[in-house]
Design a protein around this motif. Structure first.
Motif, PDB file in Angstrom:
ATOM      1  N   VAL A 193      81.197  74.966  52.147  1.00 13.35           N
ATOM      2  CA  VAL A 193      81.781  76.030  52.971  1.00 13.35           C
ATOM      3  C   VAL A 193      81.140  77.360  52.616  1.00 13.35           C
ATOM      4  N   VAL A 194      80.813  78.132  53.633  1.00 12.60           N
ATOM      5  CA  VAL A 194      80.334  79.501  53.441  1.00 12.60           C
ATOM      6  C   VAL A 194      81.416  80.448  53.979  1.00 12.60           C
ATOM      7  N   PRO A 195      81.409  81.702  53.545  1.00 13.65           N
ATOM      8  CA  PRO A 195      82.442  82.636  54.033  1.00 13.65           C
ATOM      9  C   PRO A 195      82.524  82.728  55.552  1.00 13.65           C
ATOM     10  N   GLU A 196      81.402  82.523  56.238  1.00 15.70           N
ATOM     11  CA  GLU A 196      81.418  82.589  57.703  1.00 15.70           C
ATOM     12  C   GLU A 196      82.315  81.506  58.298  1.00 15.70           C
ATOM     13  N   ASP A 197      82.438  80.368  57.625  1.00 15.11           N
ATOM     14  CA  ASP A 197      83.343  79.321  58.097  1.00 15.11           C
ATOM     15  C   ASP A 197      84.786  79.808  58.063  1.00 15.11           C
ATOM     16  N   VAL A 198      85.138  80.497  56.990  1.00 16.51           N
ATOM     17  CA  VAL A 198      86.497  81.022  56.843  1.00 16.51           C
ATOM     18  C   VAL A 198      86.775  82.070  57.917  1.00 16.51           C
ATOM     19  N   VAL A 199      85.826  82.991  58.083  1.00 17.46           N
ATOM     20  CA  VAL A 199      85.994  84.050  59.085  1.00 17.46           C
ATOM     21  C   VAL A 199      86.089  83.449  60.485  1.00 17.46           C
ATOM     22  N   GLY A 200      85.314  82.402  60.738  1.00 19.89           N
ATOM     23  CA  GLY A 200      85.271  81.808  62.067  1.00 19.89           C
ATOM     24  C   GLY A 200      86.569  81.164  62.512  1.00 19.89           C
ATOM     25  N   VAL A 201      87.376  80.701  61.568  1.00 22.99           N
ATOM     26  CA  VAL A 201      88.628  80.017  61.926  1.00 22.99           C
ATOM     27  C   VAL A 201      89.864  80.838  61.588  1.00 22.99           C
ATOM     28  N   ALA A 202      89.693  81.991  60.942  1.00 29.30           N
ATOM     29  CA  ALA A 202      90.831  82.762  60.440  1.00 29.30           C
ATOM     30  C   ALA A 202      91.810  83.150  61.545  1.00 29.30           C
ATOM     31  N   GLU A 203      91.318  83.658  62.657  1.00 35.67           N
ATOM     32  CA  GLU A 203      92.224  84.095  63.731  1.00 35.67           C
ATOM     33  C   GLU A 203      93.011  82.920  64.293  1.00 35.67           C
ATOM     34  N   ASP A 204      92.326  81.801  64.562  1.00 34.61           N
ATOM     35  CA  ASP A 204      93.004  80.643  65.132  1.00 34.61           C
ATOM     36  C   ASP A 204      94.060  80.073  64.185  1.00 34.61           C
ATOM     37  N   VAL A 205      93.835  80.206  62.882  1.00 33.63           N
ATOM     38  CA  VAL A 205      94.758  79.641  61.900  1.00 33.63           C
ATOM     39  C   VAL A 205      95.883  80.608  61.548  1.00 33.63           C
ATOM     40  N   PHE A 206      95.596  81.898  61.501  1.00 30.58           N
ATOM     41  CA  PHE A 206      96.561  82.879  60.993  1.00 30.58           C
ATOM     42  C   PHE A 206      97.422  83.555  62.066  1.00 30.58           C
TER      43      PHE A 206
END
Length: 317
Positions: free
Chosen positions: A269-282
Motif C-alpha cells: 500500500v502507498v499513501p495514494e491508496d489511502v487518499v483514494g478511498v478515504a472519502e468513500d470510506v469516511f
C-alpha cells in the motif's frame, strides 16, 4: 493466487461490468474495493442511473447468486430474513428462507423501509447470519449487500442510523454519464427487440475468497498504518463534526486501501491508496454538528480538509 494474477482478475471483472454499465472507472473500482475488503456498498444516487444493473452485473461477472429486495414502508423483517412456515402434512414448522439468502443482495431504496426492517439487515451484514424465532441460519458465502438510496426525494423516508451506515465499507455515487455514455444508452434502446447487455462470468464464485485473501496479504508499512489512524482521529477533532469516524471505520479504511492496492496491481500500500478511498470510506460515517448541518456542510468537504491537514508520510516501496 498471487498479486499479479489477482490484478489481472480485477481488470477482467471491471472490463466485464463496464461493458454493460455506463459509468466511470472510479465508481466501478469503488464497488469492487468494497467486495475485496469483505464489506458492503452503499450507492446514493438519483433513480435511473444504473444502480440495479451495476449490482446484477457484478453478480454475473463473479458467478454469484443475486436477489433484489425493494424496500417499502410496509416491508416487514420476515419479508427479508424469511420465516417458519407450518407444514400440515408433517405437523412441524419449516424455515422458508427469505431473499437475503443470496451471495449478492440488492437492497433497493433501503431508506424507504422503517428502522425495524432496516435493522433486519444488521445481523446479516455484520455476522453473515440471520436469527429467526431463536434459530440461527448461516448465509451463503460470500455475502455482499449493495444498498441504494435516493439523495433527493426524502419525503416518507427513514435515514439510516449511524450503526447501519458504519456497516458499509464504502459509499459512492454513479453520477450522470457523459454525452457519449448517454448516446450509447440511446443506441441500445433503439432496438427494443435486443436483449439488455449481458455480462459474462470472468471469475468463478468460489475464487472470490482467493481474491479477498490476496487483499489481506498486502503489505502496509508502519508509517502508512500510522497515517490511517491519524486520519480517523483527525475527523473527531474537527469542530464541524459531532461524532467522528469510529475505530471500525479506521479498520475499514485500512482494508479498503489494501483492496485498492490489489486493483492497482501492487502487493503493498502507498499513501495514494489511502487518499483514494478515504472519502468513500469516511464521509458517510461522520455525524455533523447541528450548526454544520444547518449550514449544509458536506461531509466530503470535511474529509478533504482532514486529508489536507494530516501530513502524508514518505514511504519507500
Amino acid at each position: 493466487m498471487d498479486h499479479e494474477t489477482a490484478a489481472e482478475a480485477c481488470d477482467e471483472i471491471l472490463d466485464a461490468v463496464g461493458s454493460a454499465v455506463i459509468a466511470d472507472d472510479e465508481f466501478l473500482e469503488a464497488v469492487l474495493t468494497g467486495i475485496l475488503a469483505r464489506g458492503h456498498v452503499l450507492l446514493e444516487d438519483v433513480p435511473g442511473t444504473g444502480k440495479t444493473l451495476t449490482a446484477r452485473s457484478f453478480a454475473d461477472a463473479l458467478d454469484l447468486s443475486f436477489r433484489r429486495i425493494q424496500f417499502t414502508p410496509d416491508l416487514l423483517p420476515a419479508d427479508i430474513t424469511g420465516s417458519n412456515v407450518y407444514d400440515e402434512g408433517a405437523g412441524t414448522f419449516e424455515f422458508a428462507p427469505g431473499p437475503i439468502f443470496a451471495n449478492v443482495v440488492l437492497a433497493d431504496e433501503i431508506n424507504r423501509a422503517p428502522p425495524k426492517t432496516q435493522a433486519a439487515l444488521l445481523e446479516a451484514m455484520g455476522e453473515g447470519q440471520v436469527t429467526v424465532d431463536g434459530e440461527t441460519h448461516e448465509l451463503p458465502e460470500p455475502f455482499f449487500v449493495i444498498a441504494t438510496q435516493n439523495p433527493v426525494e426524502q419525503e416518507g423516508t427513514f435515514g439510516l442510523p449511524e450503526a447501519q451506515r458504519d456497516r458499509f465499507v464504502v459509499k459512492t455515487a454513479m453520477g450522470y454519464p457523459d454525452f457519449e455514455g448517454e448516446r450509447e444508452l440511446i443506441d441500445r434502446r433503439a432496438d427494443r427487440t435486443a436483449q439488455a447487455p449481458g455480462v459474462t462470468t470472468v471469475v468463478e464464485g468460489d475464487r472470490i475468497a482467493d481474491l479477498q485473501r490476496v487483499a489481506e496479504s498486502v503489505r502496509v508499512d508502519g508509517k502508512v498504518r500510522d497515517y490511517v489512524v491519524e486520519l480517523g482521529r483527525a475527523t473527531r477533532r474537527d469542530e464541524r463534526v459531532d461524532v467522528g469516524v469510529s475505530p471500525r471505520g479506521v479498520q475499514r479504511l485500512f482494508e479498503a486501501a489494501r483492496a485498492r492496492a490489489v486493483i492497482e496491481g501492487r502487493d503493498y500500500v502507498v499513501p495514494e491508496d489511502v487518499v483514494g478511498v478515504a472519502e468513500d470510506v469516511f464521509a458517510h460515517r461522520l455525524v455533523l454538528t447541528a450548526d454544520a448541518s444547518v449550514r449544509e456542510v458536506d461531509p466530503a468537504d470535511v474529509v478533504a480538509d482532514v486529508l489536507d491537514r494530516v501530513e502524508v508520510p514518505a514511504v519507500s516501496p
